[in-house]
Design a protein around this motif. Structure first.
Motif, PDB file in Angstrom:
ATOM      1  N   UNK A 186      39.884  37.005  37.541  1.00  0.00           N
ATOM      2  CA  UNK A 186      39.036  37.025  36.347  1.00  0.00           C
ATOM      3  C   UNK A 186      39.793  37.594  35.140  1.00  0.00           C
ATOM      4  N   UNK A 187      39.087  38.187  34.213  1.00  0.00           N
ATOM      5  CA  UNK A 187      39.618  38.484  32.885  1.00  0.00           C
ATOM      6  C   UNK A 187      40.919  39.302  32.902  1.00  0.00           C
ATOM      7  N   UNK A 188      40.963  40.390  33.670  1.00  0.00           N
ATOM      8  CA  UNK A 188      42.126  41.292  33.663  1.00  0.00           C
ATOM      9  C   UNK A 188      42.956  41.082  34.927  1.00  0.00           C
ATOM     10  N   UNK A 189      43.095  39.834  35.338  1.00  0.00           N
ATOM     11  CA  UNK A 189      43.723  39.543  36.627  1.00  0.00           C
ATOM     12  C   UNK A 189      45.210  39.910  36.662  1.00  0.00           C
ATOM     13  N   UNK A 190      45.931  39.729  35.542  1.00  0.00           N
ATOM     14  CA  UNK A 190      47.367  40.033  35.539  1.00  0.00           C
ATOM     15  C   UNK A 190      47.585  41.528  35.742  1.00  0.00           C
ATOM     16  N   UNK A 191      46.835  42.334  35.006  1.00  0.00           N
ATOM     17  CA  UNK A 191      46.934  43.791  35.154  1.00  0.00           C
ATOM     18  C   UNK A 191      46.615  44.213  36.589  1.00  0.00           C
ATOM     19  N   UNK A 192      45.528  43.676  37.158  1.00  0.00           N
ATOM     20  CA  UNK A 192      45.112  44.049  38.508  1.00  0.00           C
ATOM     21  C   UNK A 192      46.145  43.624  39.549  1.00  0.00           C
ATOM     22  N   UNK A 212      44.086  55.363  45.733  1.00  0.00           N
ATOM     23  CA  UNK A 212      43.161  54.231  45.808  1.00  0.00           C
ATOM     24  C   UNK A 212      43.026  53.464  44.497  1.00  0.00           C
ATOM     25  N   UNK A 213      43.666  53.904  43.430  1.00  0.00           N
ATOM     26  CA  UNK A 213      43.279  53.422  42.094  1.00  0.00           C
ATOM     27  C   UNK A 213      43.551  51.936  41.884  1.00  0.00           C
ATOM     28  N   UNK A 214      44.420  51.331  42.703  1.00  0.00           N
ATOM     29  CA  UNK A 214      44.659  49.890  42.582  1.00  0.00           C
ATOM     30  C   UNK A 214      43.467  49.079  43.074  1.00  0.00           C
ATOM     31  N   UNK A 215      42.680  49.662  43.995  1.00  0.00           N
ATOM     32  CA  UNK A 215      41.663  48.890  44.706  1.00  0.00           C
ATOM     33  C   UNK A 215      40.522  48.391  43.821  1.00  0.00           C
ATOM     34  N   UNK A 216      39.860  49.252  43.026  1.00  0.00           N
ATOM     35  CA  UNK A 216      38.742  48.740  42.212  1.00  0.00           C
ATOM     36  C   UNK A 216      39.160  47.610  41.277  1.00  0.00           C
ATOM     37  N   UNK A 217      40.345  47.729  40.675  1.00  0.00           N
ATOM     38  CA  UNK A 217      40.803  46.670  39.762  1.00  0.00           C
ATOM     39  C   UNK A 217      41.082  45.378  40.521  1.00  0.00           C
ATOM     40  N   UNK A 218      41.766  45.484  41.663  1.00  0.00           N
ATOM     41  CA  UNK A 218      42.093  44.279  42.437  1.00  0.00           C
ATOM     42  C   UNK A 218      40.830  43.587  42.932  1.00  0.00           C
ATOM     43  N   UNK A 219      39.872  44.348  43.444  1.00  0.00           N
ATOM     44  CA  UNK A 219      38.615  43.777  43.917  1.00  0.00           C
ATOM     45  C   UNK A 219      37.843  43.113  42.790  1.00  0.00           C
ATOM     46  N   UNK A 220      37.782  43.792  41.657  1.00  0.00           N
ATOM     47  CA  UNK A 220      36.973  43.297  40.540  1.00  0.00           C
ATOM     48  C   UNK A 220      37.524  41.994  39.981  1.00  0.00           C
ATOM     49  N   UNK A 221      38.846  41.887  39.891  1.00  0.00           N
ATOM     50  CA  UNK A 221      39.452  40.722  39.247  1.00  0.00           C
ATOM     51  C   UNK A 221      39.758  39.585  40.212  1.00  0.00           C
ATOM     52  N   UNK A 222      39.783  39.843  41.517  1.00  0.00           N
ATOM     53  CA  UNK A 222      40.138  38.805  42.492  1.00  0.00           C
ATOM     54  C   UNK A 222      39.027  37.767  42.600  1.00  0.00           C
ATOM     55  N   UNK A 223      39.373  36.533  42.988  1.00  0.00           N
ATOM     56  CA  UNK A 223      38.318  35.566  43.318  1.00  0.00           C
ATOM     57  C   UNK A 223      37.582  36.028  44.565  1.00  0.00           C
ATOM     58  N   UNK A 224      36.472  35.384  44.883  1.00  0.00           N
ATOM     59  CA  UNK A 224      35.650  35.824  46.012  1.00  0.00           C
ATOM     60  C   UNK A 224      36.450  35.883  47.304  1.00  0.00           C
ATOM     61  N   UNK A 225      37.225  34.836  47.594  1.00  0.00           N
ATOM     62  CA  UNK A 225      38.023  34.826  48.827  1.00  0.00           C
ATOM     63  C   UNK A 225      39.024  35.976  48.836  1.00  0.00           C
TER      64      UNK A 225
END
Length: 496
Positions: free
Chosen positions: A154-160, A231-244
């Protein structure tokens, strides 16, 4: 040979799915679904090979010399623990393909190529008993997952995606240094160069060296688990990743960290791990409470579910370092059930976002009236997440608390408060999103047959594990006995 096929089918399926997309996106999806389904059937056939009460824990094994001059073997083996993780891997792989059926419309072939290759890497992690092969599989997971986030996120996918890659790559390098240190220390003590897990058990070393090498492994697994404050990478990765991507991250990649703690850290470094126990218990209970509090404060649904993973996997860390069979059984059940319940929540949140194009709780409300089946599914997975009795998550967390009570009453009390906190975020999510007036006049379709099949299967699995978890406990029992024996043997040999 069946273990080789489990990995080879995923690699080949990924390549075929990528090629088939040139003619039809449907062909690509069907090839991916078929490849993972075949692996699931093969893993189920391994389940039937188990011998109850057997002393030898390997159900199947494959071992070839890979680089003999360096003591590197292509050594795969499966026991009850790794078989449970493989079954979860292939099941959630099927769910991931189905969940992305209509969501992914761009570069479909490359998407399924990356999806199957990340599953192949995860399978390699659960099967490898040569530490070089384990590290190879560990690193193999990263690049396909990076592409899944950075291309289809999603929107901030590169950062995540970059943040995910840097955290996991840096911690993986620490593990590589620790593996090489163990490799050379073992040679110094025995004159043999080897990466074989069974031969490295009980390697003689001083307490200080053992602690530093153990920390190299622990940090890599703690980042992937994840453990607060890594853990700080996790919320960003989850939020920006596609459902799969979110399903695989929560249901599988996080489990590789927990698996590493159980398979490698405790047996290879029993003294250092035992000395580290107070710190690990504090980190575990901190994650339980912190994750629950942070989940309650979120308004983004995917970010909320991401923080619940931090909380629930704190119970896994607590169970692993409680040093008794009850807590360890609870950790395994929690790993399996978390994959189903959190995977189900991510599927539902992804489906909801696809329909209403938002994840913001502040913009929702009244959805139950227009999509009752979808809303009911979210309610069930939320009840599973908060540990409702009769659902699998309760069994796992209850066993962990029973086990941790034997080692630390204060830690157990605080962890119990974390369960109480989970009630607030789960009920708040359901109340804000699905109840109340439909002020925005939402009009959306309810669960489709494809989504209903996924939801029904995951609900059935959670109810089965909540009402009758004994088959899972029985499957893990030989591996548990072997783990306890290896830990005791390693502790004896390493101090000679």
């Amino acid at each position: 040979m069946i273990l080789i096929w489990l990995i080879a089918i995923l690699f080949a399926g990924g390549i075929l799915a990528g090629i088939a997309a040139r003619w039809s996106a449907l062909f690509s999806r069907l090839i991916a679904l078929t490849a993972i389904s075949v692996d699931f059937v093969l893993a189920a056939s391994l389940w039937s090979r188990r011998t109850p009460g057997a002393q030898h824990t390997w159900i199947a094994e494959a071992d070839w010399n890979w680089v003999p001059s360096f003591g590197i073997h292509f050594h795969l083996a499966v026991d009850g623990l790794s078989l449970l993780m493989l079954m979860l891997t292939f099941f959630l792989g099927i769910v991931s393909v189905l969940a992305s059926w209509t969501e992914i419309r761009d570069r479909v072939g490359f998407f399924h190529f990356n999806l199957l290759w990340v599953l192949a890497g995860i399978s390699g992690v659960f099967l490898a008993v040569d530490l070089f092969l384990f590290y190879f599989s560990w690193e193999l997971m990263l690049i396909p997952m990076y592409f899944l986030i950075v291309i289809w996120g999603h929107e901030r996918r590169v950062y995540a995606a970059v943040k995910f890659f840097l955290f996991t790559q840096f911690s993986g390098l620490l593990m590589l240094i620790a593996i090489l240190a163990l490799y050379f220390i073992h040679h110094q003590a025995t004159g043999v160069y080897t990466f074989e897990y069974s031969e490295l058990l009980g390697t003689p070393m001083s307490s200080g060296v053992e602690l530093w090498i153990m920390l190299g492994f622990f940090v890599a697994f703690a980042v992937k688990l994840p453990v607060v404050p890594l853990h700080t990478w996790l919320p960003d990765a989850h939020t920006e990743a596609p459902t799969a991507g979110s399903v695989i991250l929560a249901g599988l990649l996080l489990k590789t960290g927990a698996y590493g703690l159980i398979r490698f850290v405790i047996p290879l470094f029993p003294h250092a791990a035992h000395e580290f126990t107070p710190v690990a218990l504090v980190l575990g209970v901190t994650g339980i409470v912190y994750g629950a509090v942070m989940a309650y404060s979120q308004t983004d649904l995917k970010r909320l579910v991401a923080y619940t993973s931090v909380s629930h996997l704190g119970f896994v860390l607590l169970g692993v370092f409680s040093w008794n069979p009850l807590a360890l059984q609870g950790a395994i059940v929690t790993m399996v059930c978390h994959g189903l319940s959190t995977g189900g929540l991510f599927v539902m949140v992804g489906g909801l976002q696809e329909r209403i194009h938002t994840r913001d709780l502040e913009r929702m409300g009244g959805l139950w009236a227009v999509a009752p089946r979808l809303s009911g599914a979210v309610l069930f997975f939320s009840m599973a997440s908060l540990g409702l009795p009769g659902i699998g998550d309760f069994v796992g967390e209850f066993l962990v608390l029973l086990g941790s009570y034997k080692i630390s009453v204060p830690i157990t009390v605080v962890a119990s408060l974390g369960i109480l906190a989970s009630t607030f975020y789960a009920l708040r999510m359901v109340q804000r999103a699905f109840h109340g007036p439909n002020t925005r006049a939402w009009r959306l379709s309810d669960l489709t047959m494809r989504e209903g099949l996924m939801v029904a299967t995951m609900i059935a699995g959670l109810l089965w594990l909540g009402l009758y978890p004994q088959p899972v406990l029985n499957a893990f029992q030989p591996a548990l006995q072997s783990l306890l024996h290896e830990t005791q043997s390693s502790a004896t040999v390493s101090r000679r």
